[in-house]
Design an enzyme around this catalytic site. Structure first.
Site: not given
Length: 432
Positions: A149, A171-172, A201
């Site tokens: 990130n 990304c999880h 996000h």
């Protein structure tokens, strides 16, 4: 020739051992060479020791190598994973978060968006571009997976400077929503077909369908979600951060894929509605978890990456090697007609299809127009962050703050930038 998988930043027990564990459980990767690379020789030696002993003791058909030389690691690489941080992770992160607040910026976190996300990006993008430059020179045909990130701003810079690289951000985060939907809808996860997307996000659930009936599941989600998330059960051992989450559902009609801390970084009015206590509790919990990874090294490699951290990189590698044509819930790729309203050069997070040629984004159509308007506020921030790094420009860095919707005061922005460059001179001193 065996598959060669390079883990860059492997000295992290969280990333290094967890990812090695994922690879060791994958039958189709048997015979692969796993190359561990890190600039910290002590951390690298620890991870290499644990991994090598585990492979030897279990008699597993894999080869473990370790080197601090990036070029040596990259020779003949097929797949490269990048997961790095710069400097003292938590000390710098807390400066990103708290110093802007001292200047009046109402940012609710400090990792990916807002001024805090900018300073994080300005620190970490240069070394990642350096890594990508070596990949481009040593193994230009390798697939490159970034797990670091701020995902959006890193990906934007990499795609701008190295558009030819087979780069994807993974990304999880969407997993945290997927775990709730079966409980919310009282149906197995296998019965749900979902599509989510936006920026990493900063993404919402766009479609949800019951596979057995073909019925749209979103009316049920909208009806049941407020009561459910008001008292949601713990998923991955954590409860909280659902105040902004609920406000987005109420005002925009779509469910965020992540919680208040990440989602709220991009919205100027987020501070008025987020679960501030939940964000603080999450950060404390995350910090404690990070510190425990070293002590639980054997469990990390034996279990692989736990569900709340599972990056899905290994299944993607397997899918490329086997030409699987399988779907993935979230990949960060260039916006080649995938989300209307956003420019083509932006790196968006959308579902993906994996085959022998690589990772292909899935178009989201129709995309919710009102939420797309929120996404569009981030486009100039992404662009000016990239400009600041590529030019080493303090002026562009200031402009990146000034075009951010979280910015409230031009003088405060300039003073904040001066302060952060002074505090983090070792990492931001290149800005002139």
């Amino acid at each position: 020739m065996s598959t060669r998988i390079v883990l860059i930043g492997a000295g992290s027990a969280m990333f290094g051992l967890g990812t090695v564990g994922d690879i060791l459980r994958c039958k189709s990767l048997e015979g692969a060479t796993i190359v561990l690379n890190d600039i910290n020789p002590e951390a690298l030696a620890f991870v290499e020791g644990v991994a090598s002993r585990y492979v030897r003791d279990k008699g597993l058909p894999y080869k473990i190598e370790a080197t601090t030389s990036l070029d040596d690691a990259l020779k003949s690489a097929n797949f490269c994973m990048i997961s790095i941080e710069v400097g003292d992770r938590h000390t710098l992160w807390e400066e990103d978060w708290k110093v802007p607040m001292q200047y009046g910026f109402r940012q609710v976190y400090g990792e990916n968006g807002g001024p805090g996300g900018l300073f994080h990006a300005l620190r970490i993008i240069p070394p990642i571009l350096g890594i990508c430059e070596r990949i481009s020179a040593v193994c230009p045909d390798a697939f490159v997976f970034n797990l670091s990130n701020p995902m959006v701003r890193i990906s934007q810079a990499v795609h701008t400077k190295f558009p030819h690289l087979k780069y994807v951000g993974i990304c999880h985060e969407v997993a945290s929503l997927i775990e709730h939907l079966p409980l919310l809808l009282n149906t197995p996860v296998e019965n749900l077909d979902i599509k989510a997307g936006g920026f990493n996000h900063f993404s919402v659930l766009v479609e949800a369908t019951y596979k057995d009936s073909g019925k749209d599941a979103y009316p049920d989600i909208r009806a049941k979600a407020p009561a459910y998330f008001a008292k949601a059960p713990a998923v991955f051992g954590y409860i909280g951060e659902r105040a902004l989450f609920q406000e987005i559902l109420k005002r925009f009609g779509h469910l965020p894929i992540t919680t208040d801390s990440h989602f709220g970084e991009y919205i100027p009015w987020a501070a008025s509605v987020v679960d501030h206590r939940g964000i603080l509790e999450f950060y404390s919990s995350y910090k404690a978890t990070m510190r425990s990874n070293h002590d639980e090294a054997l469990r990390r490699i034996a279990d692989g990456t736990p569900p709340e951290e599972y990056w899905r990189v290994v299944p993607i590698i397997e899918g490329i090697l086997n030409d699987s044509h399988h779907g993935e819930l979230a990949v960060n790729v260039p916006n080649d007609g995938l989300i209307d309203y956003l420019p083509a050069n932006q790196m968006v997070e959308v579902p993906g299809i994996i085959d022998g040629k690589g990772i292909h984004g899935v178009r989201l159509d129709p995309y919710p127009k009102a939420f797309a308007a929120l996404l569009m506020t981030q486009v100039p921030v992404n662009d000016m962050t990239t400009e600041a790094v590529l030019r080493g420009s303090k002026e562009a860095a200031l402009q990146a703050i000034l075009v951010d919707p979280v910015c409230h005061d031009a003088k405060a922005a300039a003073d904040l930038l001066d302060t952060m460059i002074s505090l983090q001179k070792a990492h931001l001193g290149y800005l002139k």
